[in-house]
Scaffold this active site. Structure first.
Site: not given
Ligand SMILES: *[C@@H]1O[C@H](CO)[C@@H](O)[C@H](O)[C@H]1NC(C)=O
Ligand SMILES: *[C@@H]1O[C@H](CO)[C@@H](O)[C@H](O)[C@H]1NC(C)=O
Ligand SMILES: *[C@@H]1O[C@H](CO)[C@@H](O)[C@H](O)[C@H]1NC(C)=O
Ligand SMILES: *[C@@H]1O[C@H](CO)[C@@H](O)[C@H](O)[C@H]1NC(C)=O
Ligand SMILES: *[C@@H]1O[C@H](CO)[C@@H](O)[C@H](O)[C@H]1NC(C)=O
Ligand SMILES: *[C@@H]1O[C@H](CO)[C@@H](O)[C@H](O)[C@H]1NC(C)=O
Length: 655
Positions: A188, A266
């Site tokens: 991320e 995710e």
């Protein structure tokens, strides 16, 4: 992300040409994992990733097979795993993969044996609600270090980490007949920065060390996170809400070398817990609407979109010891020892209702009969209440001091985790409010001549002002707890970026009023090994409220079971009159306890318990005598855990 709902799609960007892994040198018959514009390809055939996250270093290694078997039995075909660098290289240059708990290769071998593929998420930064996002604390003491950046010291340390990890697990790549399908670049990154030279350097490092492997990035599904996180020639994927995320991927990733099948890397099922009197345990129990949404989203990803997914977490596990991370939002919010996450496999590895629901949802998208049966849940055991006797004061067991005019940080003291005690002996009279350096890092218990004066706790927006008045010869003692280094920072938020300032202990001078205190004795208390804590009492007096931390000692026995697998059942250990501290069983640091909740018991795996023998329990109570008075404390093992909250006895009105 709401703005996406109003956005009119100009066109679809998906192109039809086939991309292959750019450095692939495999012949057509070798095992391979690649992709075209629409789907992943395993040995040339379409492959839909039905994945779940589970990190080996949060699970006792003896239970890896059990947890992986249950992942396969929920219908998952792939396990996603972070690797925690700080546990693999706790001291620079010391590599610990020979220890069972850090033997990532063994975990992947078991995954393959039970029929799972693996997606490797090696970091070096992994976030994960872990201490400093998985970075080893020693990085902070390397001159010139800037993490998650095109920074020479950081790249050099990362390179050495990736090389050593690759040496351990390279043979488990799909291209060499192993289970590892692909590898994530950073984690991320786009929510943190946009230095593409840094992420390109990481990409190249991974390509050099894992030849021929497919790489991907994983970012939040909005424009700026995708644009910051994308890496040329690396497949760009999203996480979070798949509906808006998939649309964003199509909208904001224009580089065709980054396009390919969609993966929600995710998908949250549900969320981690943080300590606090007002924080309930995050769970879907009692929230059927949340579960309905999970089912809808799975239908959407696996059905409507024929895309791939990874459930975060499939099984959370435990932040044993001092493993948890924290956030900074003008105050410290620390993650609990439990990383139960409300996930389908609970902290103790038992399947729950969410597991059954997700399993039947997945069943709709895979061939009938292809999912193995679910192993039965073993019961957990109870351990009858046993007594914990105060045996010694922490302050009588300090070990060696480092002396200095000014305080040194925990990192400068070469300490990674735990507590540091700073002691100053007054040369003259002084009085006023104590400032423990630039700010409390993180929870400072203030003592004068071994009597507690109060707590300066960075978990409060406005920490208490503790005043002391010292005369010549008085001792000021500051016991500083590292509550877990910050693991996540998002650029653009109004708070300070403590990922680049991970220092614990005391940074800067300690002042009382206006006066700078010079002359310190510093005691690193990493408590890696508490065997120095005496078993028989050396505690001269009765425990009083305001005493320094006390070691309590107790023991329990569990009968040798008749059938040997497992050796001993798990339990949840509770210290019902405890206020705040840590618990060790047979020398293993189970983690932190804190009366405020929501966690009220510690997962005690049966793997740590020795059947038919005395099991040693050491409790370090930071604030003795307040809840237990001068009595002994007690502990017990519970088959069922309860979550709950209580007022913060250090400051009822603080938030
Ligand atoms: C890396 O990129 C950043 C901006 O993204 C730039 O400031 C920096 O100078 C670059 N570093 C090198 C060594 O090229
Ligand atoms: C992709 O194109 C859109 C629309 O033109 C633009 O807003 C966006 O910045 C572009 N993204 C990248 C990564 O170039
Ligand atoms: C999980 O718990 C934290 C702390 O109480 C809270 O801030 C957060 O909103 C919760 N998350 C969810 C998804 O419920
Ligand atoms: C998904 O597919 C189902 C069945 O074809 C359809 O009823 C539903 O509207 C679709 N959902 C979305 C969000 O496209
Ligand atoms: C955080 O605290 C600082 C210092 O007290 C203050 O200047 C700043 O406005 C605060 N930020 C937020 C978002 O509350
Ligand atoms: C401590 O003192 C500071 C400075 O006077 C003040 O801003 C702060 O609110 C005080 N904290 C508390 C909890 O009263």
């Amino acid at each position: 992300m709401r703005f996406l709902l109003n956005y009119v799609f100009p066109f679809l960007l998906s192109s039809q040409f086939v991309l292959s892994s750019p450095t692939s040198t495999q012949s057509a018959s070798s095992p391979s994992f690649t992709y075209n514009s629409k789907t992943f390809l395993l040995n040339g055939s379409p492959y839909q990733i039905i994945g779940g996250q589970m990190d080996p270093q949060r699970i006792p290694p003896q239970y890896w097979r059990d947890r992986l078997t249950k992942a396969r039995a929920m219908g998952l075909n792939t396990i996603f795993s972070y690797v925690f660098w700080n546990l693999l290289e706790p001291v620079q240059g010391t590599w610990t993969s020979a220890e069972p708990a850090n033997d990532i290769a063994e975990y992947f071998r078991i995954a393959q044996e039970v029929g799972l593929h693996v997606v490797l998420r090696p970091g070096p930064y992994i976030c994960g609600e872990r201490e400093w996002g998985g970075f080893p604390a020693w990085l902070a003491d390397v001159p010139g270090m800037v993490v998650r950046s095109y920074n020479e010291p950081f790249l050099a340390a990362s390179k050495s980490y990736i090389e050593r990890l690759a040496n351990d697990i390279r043979d488990l790549q799909i291209t060499r007949g192993g289970p590892i399908l692909m590898i994530q670049v950073e984690n991320e990154y786009g929510s943190f920065g946009d230095e593409h030279n840094y992420t390109s350097a990481l990409r190249d490092m991974l390509r050099e060390n894992f030849e021929g492997m497919t790489l991907y990035t994983n970012d939040g599904g909005v424009d700026w996170t995708l644009e910051g996180g994308e890496v040329h020639t690396v497949l760009a994927e999203i996480d979070g809400d798949p509906t808006s995320g998939f649309k964003s991927r199509e909208l904001y990733i224009n580089d065709t070398t980054e396009l390919g099948p969609l993966l929600d890397g995710e998908y949250y099922t549900w969320a981690p817990d943080q300590w606090g009197s007002y924080n309930p345990h995050n769970t879907t129990v009692g929230n059927p609407a949340d579960v309905e949404q999970f089912v809808k989203d799975l239908d959407y990803v696996l059905g409507n979109q024929s895309a791939s997914i990874s459930l975060y977490m499939f099984h959370g596990g435990t932040n044993f010891g001092f493993g948890n991370g924290a956030l900074w939002q003008n105050r410290t919010t620390a993650f609990t020892t439990s990383y139960d996450y409300g996930s389908p496999l609970d902290e103790s590895g038992r399947t729950n209702d969410l597991y059954s629901t997700l399993r039947s949802t997945i069943q709709k998208f895979v061939p009938k009969g292809s999912i193995p049966d679910v192993p039965a849940n073993l019961p957990r055991s109870t351990i009858p209440v046993f007594s914990l006797t105060p045996t010694a004061s922490l302050f009588d067991n300090l070990g060696h001091a480092v002396s200095g005019q000014s305080p040194l940080t925990m990192e400068a003291l070469k300490q990674s985790y735990g507590y540091t005690l700073y002691v100053h002996t007054a040369g003259s009279s002084t009085s006023g409010v104590v400032h423990p350096g630039d700010r409390a890092r993180d929870r400072v218990i203030v003592y004068k001549n071994n009597v507690r004066q109060g707590i300066i706790d960075s978990q409060y927006q406005h920490p208490l002002n503790i005043s002391v008045s010292l005369k010549k010869g008085d001792k000021l003692q500051l016991l500083v707890e590292n509550l877990g280094r910050v693991d996540y920072y998002s650029r653009g938020n109004p708070y300070r970026n403590y990922l680049q300032d991970p220092y614990k202990g005391i940074l800067g001078d300690v002042t009382i009023g206006e006066e700078v205190l010079k002359g310190w004795e510093m005691y690193p208390l990493s408590l890696d090994d508490v065997s120095f804590a005496p078993k028989a009492s050396q505690y001269g007096a009765k425990v009083k409220a305001d005493d320094p931390p006390v070691f309590y000692h107790g023991s329990f026995t569990v009968a040798k079971p008749k059938n040997s697998n497992p050796a001993v059942l798990d339990t949840y250990l509770s210290v019902p009159t405890g206020l705040k501290g840590n618990v060790w069983v047979n020398g293993f640091n189970l983690g932190r306890f804190w009366f405020v909740g929501p966690q009220q018991s510690l997962y005690l795996p049966g793997t740590i318990i020795k059947p038919g023998q005395q099991n040693d329990v050491v409790v370090l109570e930071l604030e003795p005598g307040i809840r237990s008075g001068s009595e002994n404390m007690v502990a017990n093992g519970m088959a069922e855990r309860a979550w709950g909250n209580n007022p913060d006895m250090d400051c009822e009105n603080c938030v």
